[in-house]
Design a protein around this motif. Sequence first.
Motif, short mmCIF file in Angstrom:
data_model
loop_
_atom_site.label_atom_id
_atom_site.label_comp_id
_atom_site.label_asym_id
_atom_site.label_seq_id
_atom_site.Cartn_x
_atom_site.Cartn_y
_atom_site.Cartn_z
N GLY A 41 2.26 1.36 16.46
CA GLY A 41 3.30 0.35 16.69
C GLY A 41 3.58 0.20 18.17
N LEU A 42 3.82 -1.03 18.58
CA LEU A 42 4.04 -1.35 19.99
C LEU A 42 5.26 -0.63 20.55
N GLY A 97 1.23 -1.03 12.90
CA GLY A 97 0.15 -0.30 13.57
C GLY A 97 -1.18 -0.69 12.99
N GLU A 98 -2.14 0.15 13.21
CA GLU A 98 -3.49 -0.02 12.68
C GLU A 98 -4.24 -1.19 13.29
N LYS A 137 11.03 1.95 14.99
CA LYS A 137 10.14 2.49 16.01
C LYS A 137 8.66 2.41 15.69
N GLY A 138 8.26 2.27 14.45
CA GLY A 138 6.84 2.29 14.13
C GLY A 138 6.47 3.54 13.38
N TRP A 139 5.22 3.90 13.41
CA TRP A 139 4.70 4.99 12.59
C TRP A 139 4.59 6.28 13.38
N ASP A 140 5.04 7.36 12.78
CA ASP A 140 4.83 8.70 13.33
C ASP A 140 4.36 9.57 12.19
N ALA A 144 9.30 12.06 8.77
CA ALA A 144 9.57 11.52 7.44
C ALA A 144 10.31 10.19 7.58
N GLY A 145 9.87 9.20 6.82
CA GLY A 145 10.53 7.90 6.79
C GLY A 145 10.40 7.08 8.05
N SER A 146 9.37 7.31 8.83
CA SER A 146 9.22 6.52 10.06
C SER A 146 8.91 5.07 9.71
N ARG A 147 9.26 4.18 10.61
CA ARG A 147 9.04 2.73 10.58
C ARG A 147 10.19 2.11 11.23
#
Length: 147
Positions: A41-42, A97-98, A137-140, A144-147
Amino acid sequence: PFTATEELTACVRAQQRPRSPLHLGPESAPYLTSLMDVSDGLVRDGGRIAAASGVALDLDSTALAPWVNRVGPAALLTAGTPEQADAQALRWVLTGGEDHGLLGTCPPAQIPPGFTRIGTVEAGDGITVDGRTYTAKGWDHFEAGSR
């Protein structure tokens, strides 16, 4: 019933087979002061650049319009109104992301070919969007529960 549009099909195809511009890294090295892929994620990866460099990044949502417009038709399928679709499309661009794009920093007068100015580097720390904190924030992989 759900109908796949040409735009949605293109979004799915891009996610399934991303085309990373990795060749731009070595070609742009003389111009750049930092560089990383944007796969989480940016906002998340931009925050990582800011933290590692000891600076603040401010992303400009209007500069992101070309990417927002690309995913806008797909966002419209998940949103109730065009305004909600615009907000969803911007969120996807900032936190999705991705896509394996590249994010780098450089002096304003030395933006390398193949890169687009999408924000500014400033004194401070962290990352903002249009001068404001962006909570998603995006993916980590480890959070837990990132996005």
